[in-house]
Structure formats: C-alpha cells, structure tokens
Design a protein around this motif. Structure first.
Motif, PDB file in Angstrom:
ATOM      1  N   GLU A 119     -39.655  61.498 -42.877  1.00  0.00           N
ATOM      2  CA  GLU A 119     -38.700  60.778 -43.730  1.00  0.00           C
ATOM      3  C   GLU A 119     -37.604  61.680 -44.304  1.00  0.00           C
ATOM      4  O   GLU A 119     -36.724  61.195 -45.013  1.00  0.00           O
ATOM      5  CB  GLU A 119     -39.448  60.109 -44.890  1.00  0.00           C
ATOM      6  CG  GLU A 119     -40.509  59.109 -44.456  1.00  0.00           C
ATOM      7  CD  GLU A 119     -39.931  57.899 -43.741  1.00  0.00           C
ATOM      8  OE1 GLU A 119     -38.854  57.423 -44.162  1.00  0.00           O
ATOM      9  OE2 GLU A 119     -40.536  57.467 -42.750  1.00  0.00           O
ATOM     10  N   LEU A 120     -37.653  62.976 -44.020  1.00  0.00           N
ATOM     11  CA  LEU A 120     -36.632  63.874 -44.563  1.00  0.00           C
ATOM     12  C   LEU A 120     -35.247  63.437 -44.086  1.00  0.00           C
ATOM     13  O   LEU A 120     -35.056  63.138 -42.905  1.00  0.00           O
ATOM     14  CB  LEU A 120     -36.896  65.317 -44.133  1.00  0.00           C
ATOM     15  CG  LEU A 120     -38.065  66.014 -44.796  1.00  0.00           C
ATOM     16  CD1 LEU A 120     -38.285  67.391 -44.165  1.00  0.00           C
ATOM     17  CD2 LEU A 120     -37.842  66.153 -46.293  1.00  0.00           C
ATOM     18  N   PRO A 121     -34.270  63.421 -44.999  1.00  0.00           N
ATOM     19  CA  PRO A 121     -32.934  62.931 -44.653  1.00  0.00           C
ATOM     20  C   PRO A 121     -32.038  63.998 -44.018  1.00  0.00           C
ATOM     21  O   PRO A 121     -30.822  63.855 -44.005  1.00  0.00           O
ATOM     22  CB  PRO A 121     -32.379  62.500 -46.013  1.00  0.00           C
ATOM     23  CG  PRO A 121     -33.022  63.433 -46.973  1.00  0.00           C
ATOM     24  CD  PRO A 121     -34.402  63.691 -46.426  1.00  0.00           C
ATOM     25  N   CYS A 122     -32.621  65.074 -43.516  1.00  0.00           N
ATOM     26  CA  CYS A 122     -31.818  66.152 -42.944  1.00  0.00           C
ATOM     27  C   CYS A 122     -32.451  66.615 -41.629  1.00  0.00           C
ATOM     28  O   CYS A 122     -33.568  66.231 -41.297  1.00  0.00           O
ATOM     29  CB  CYS A 122     -31.727  67.317 -43.932  1.00  0.00           C
ATOM     30  SG  CYS A 122     -33.339  67.962 -44.398  1.00  0.00           S
ATOM     31  N   ASP A 123     -31.719  67.465 -40.904  1.00  0.00           N
ATOM     32  CA  ASP A 123     -32.263  68.046 -39.686  1.00  0.00           C
ATOM     33  C   ASP A 123     -33.266  69.132 -40.066  1.00  0.00           C
ATOM     34  O   ASP A 123     -33.068  69.877 -41.034  1.00  0.00           O
ATOM     35  CB  ASP A 123     -31.146  68.668 -38.840  1.00  0.00           C
ATOM     36  CG  ASP A 123     -30.242  67.614 -38.243  1.00  0.00           C
ATOM     37  OD1 ASP A 123     -30.717  66.480 -38.007  1.00  0.00           O
ATOM     38  OD2 ASP A 123     -29.058  67.928 -38.007  1.00  0.00           O
ATOM     39  N   PHE A 124     -34.338  69.234 -39.280  1.00  0.00           N
ATOM     40  CA  PHE A 124     -35.373  70.222 -39.558  1.00  0.00           C
ATOM     41  C   PHE A 124     -36.151  70.524 -38.292  1.00  0.00           C
ATOM     42  O   PHE A 124     -36.105  69.766 -37.323  1.00  0.00           O
ATOM     43  CB  PHE A 124     -36.331  69.731 -40.654  1.00  0.00           C
ATOM     44  CG  PHE A 124     -37.068  68.468 -40.279  1.00  0.00           C
ATOM     45  CD1 PHE A 124     -38.276  68.525 -39.617  1.00  0.00           C
ATOM     46  CD2 PHE A 124     -36.542  67.231 -40.589  1.00  0.00           C
ATOM     47  CE1 PHE A 124     -38.950  67.366 -39.265  1.00  0.00           C
ATOM     48  CE2 PHE A 124     -37.205  66.072 -40.252  1.00  0.00           C
ATOM     49  CZ  PHE A 124     -38.414  66.131 -39.584  1.00  0.00           C
ATOM     50  N   PHE A 184     -54.824  83.524 -38.572  1.00  0.00           N
ATOM     51  CA  PHE A 184     -54.770  82.516 -39.622  1.00  0.00           C
ATOM     52  C   PHE A 184     -53.912  81.360 -39.148  1.00  0.00           C
ATOM     53  O   PHE A 184     -53.112  81.495 -38.212  1.00  0.00           O
ATOM     54  CB  PHE A 184     -54.255  83.101 -40.951  1.00  0.00           C
ATOM     55  CG  PHE A 184     -52.862  83.642 -40.883  1.00  0.00           C
ATOM     56  CD1 PHE A 184     -51.784  82.866 -41.294  1.00  0.00           C
ATOM     57  CD2 PHE A 184     -52.618  84.923 -40.421  1.00  0.00           C
ATOM     58  CE1 PHE A 184     -50.495  83.364 -41.258  1.00  0.00           C
ATOM     59  CE2 PHE A 184     -51.322  85.427 -40.367  1.00  0.00           C
ATOM     60  CZ  PHE A 184     -50.256  84.645 -40.786  1.00  0.00           C
ATOM     61  N   GLN A 185     -54.104  80.224 -39.778  1.00  0.00           N
ATOM     62  CA  GLN A 185     -53.431  79.001 -39.360  1.00  0.00           C
ATOM     63  C   GLN A 185     -52.615  78.438 -40.511  1.00  0.00           C
ATOM     64  O   GLN A 185     -53.043  78.460 -41.655  1.00  0.00           O
ATOM     65  CB  GLN A 185     -54.490  77.988 -38.904  1.00  0.00           C
ATOM     66  CG  GLN A 185     -53.938  76.700 -38.378  1.00  0.00           C
ATOM     67  CD  GLN A 185     -54.185  75.534 -39.318  1.00  0.00           C
ATOM     68  OE1 GLN A 185     -54.860  75.653 -40.322  1.00  0.00           O
ATOM     69  NE2 GLN A 185     -53.611  74.405 -38.987  1.00  0.00           N
ATOM     70  N   ILE A 186     -51.428  77.951 -40.187  1.00  0.00           N
ATOM     71  CA  ILE A 186     -50.563  77.276 -41.159  1.00  0.00           C
ATOM     72  C   ILE A 186     -50.524  75.810 -40.746  1.00  0.00           C
ATOM     73  O   ILE A 186     -50.188  75.498 -39.601  1.00  0.00           O
ATOM     74  CB  ILE A 186     -49.145  77.887 -41.171  1.00  0.00           C
ATOM     75  CG1 ILE A 186     -49.204  79.366 -41.577  1.00  0.00           C
ATOM     76  CG2 ILE A 186     -48.226  77.106 -42.102  1.00  0.00           C
ATOM     77  CD1 ILE A 186     -47.892  80.103 -41.401  1.00  0.00           C
ATOM     78  N   ASP A 187     -50.882  74.909 -41.656  1.00  0.00           N
ATOM     79  CA  ASP A 187     -50.911  73.481 -41.318  1.00  0.00           C
ATOM     80  C   ASP A 187     -49.550  72.978 -40.884  1.00  0.00           C
ATOM     81  O   ASP A 187     -49.431  72.236 -39.914  1.00  0.00           O
ATOM     82  CB  ASP A 187     -51.410  72.648 -42.503  1.00  0.00           C
ATOM     83  CG  ASP A 187     -52.882  72.853 -42.782  1.00  0.00           C
ATOM     84  OD1 ASP A 187     -53.612  73.237 -41.856  1.00  0.00           O
ATOM     85  OD2 ASP A 187     -53.296  72.615 -43.923  1.00  0.00           O
ATOM     86  N   ASN A 188     -48.511  73.373 -41.606  1.00  0.00           N
ATOM     87  CA  ASN A 188     -47.169  72.952 -41.234  1.00  0.00           C
ATOM     88  C   ASN A 188     -46.176  74.022 -41.665  1.00  0.00           C
ATOM     89  O   ASN A 188     -46.192  74.462 -42.810  1.00  0.00           O
ATOM     90  CB  ASN A 188     -46.801  71.612 -41.877  1.00  0.00           C
ATOM     91  CG  ASN A 188     -45.508  71.062 -41.338  1.00  0.00           C
ATOM     92  OD1 ASN A 188     -44.433  71.532 -41.699  1.00  0.00           O
ATOM     93  ND2 ASN A 188     -45.601  70.088 -40.455  1.00  0.00           N
ATOM     94  N   ALA A 189     -45.334  74.423 -40.729  1.00  0.00           N
ATOM     95  CA  ALA A 189     -44.215  75.324 -41.022  1.00  0.00           C
ATOM     96  C   ALA A 189     -42.952  74.515 -40.806  1.00  0.00           C
ATOM     97  O   ALA A 189     -42.796  73.837 -39.790  1.00  0.00           O
ATOM     98  CB  ALA A 189     -44.250  76.534 -40.104  1.00  0.00           C
ATOM     99  N   LEU A 190     -42.080  74.548 -41.780  1.00  0.00           N
ATOM    100  CA  LEU A 190     -40.897  73.700 -41.762  1.00  0.00           C
ATOM    101  C   LEU A 190     -39.666  74.569 -41.965  1.00  0.00           C
ATOM    102  O   LEU A 190     -39.603  75.356 -42.908  1.00  0.00           O
ATOM    103  CB  LEU A 190     -41.019  72.670 -42.885  1.00  0.00           C
ATOM    104  CG  LEU A 190     -40.067  71.505 -42.916  1.00  0.00           C
ATOM    105  CD1 LEU A 190     -40.232  70.635 -41.679  1.00  0.00           C
ATOM    106  CD2 LEU A 190     -40.320  70.667 -44.163  1.00  0.00           C
TER     107      LEU A 190
END
Length: 105
Positions: free
Chosen positions: A49-54, A69-75
């Motif tokens: 739902e983010l209103p920008c490019d990512f 190690f694990q990162i659940d989400n990298a944005l």
C-alpha cells in the motif's frame, strides 16, 4: 510481486501435525512459526500500500563474521534502507514515551 514462501520448518510442522499428536513444546513451536508467517504476510500487505516506488526483499539471508542471519523484510525507499523484523504477538500493544507496552484490561 513475488509471494512470500513458508519456511521449510513450518512446512515440516504442517506435515507432521496431521500424522502425529504434538507435544506441548512442538505445539508451541508450530503456533509460533505459523503466527510469524501470518504476521509477515500481513506486513507484506501493508508494504504493497506504500504510495511510492520501493524495492522490497523478503527473507533476506546474510552472513557476518561467519554467522548467518535473516531479515524478514528489507525495504529500499528513496535511497533509504529499512530493515524489519516482524513479530505477530497476540494482544493489544501501544507506544508511550518511545516504549512498547502490552495493554492489560
């Protein structure tokens, strides 16, 4: 968008659940894994739902000093790198003075 996949550990617990009764410890572990996966799916819907490019990377595995190690989400948004460790604990939580609290009713 690539759909998030269940971890191999969660898949194994799902297969075993229909084949044998779980001990209390196994049931706790299964519930934790399942709840975590559901929380990550919910987080993914918020990201969409983010209103920008990512750029979003799910379940990113890295190593540092020979440790994985694990990162659940990298944005990546507007050249800023955010890392999220998603938790899905039951209850109602709130922030106050930069601290997270569990509401007790």
């Amino acid at each position: 968008m690539i759909t998030r996949q269940k971890s191999n550990e969660l898949k194994v617990y799902e297969y075993l659940r229909v084949r044998k009764p779980f001990s209390k410890q196994e049931k706790r572990k299964f519930v934790k894994l399942k709840r975590g996966y559901e929380g990550e799916l919910l987080f993914d819907t918020f990201i969409e739902e983010l209103p920008c490019d990512f750029l979003s990377l799910n379940d990113l595995w890295l190593t540092h000093h020979n440790k994985c190690f694990q990162i659940d989400n990298a944005l990546l948004v507007n050249n800023i790198f955010y890392m999220y460790e998603v938790k899905n604990y039951p209850g109602v939580y709130y922030y106050e003075k930069d601290k997270l609290f569990l509401a007790l009713y």
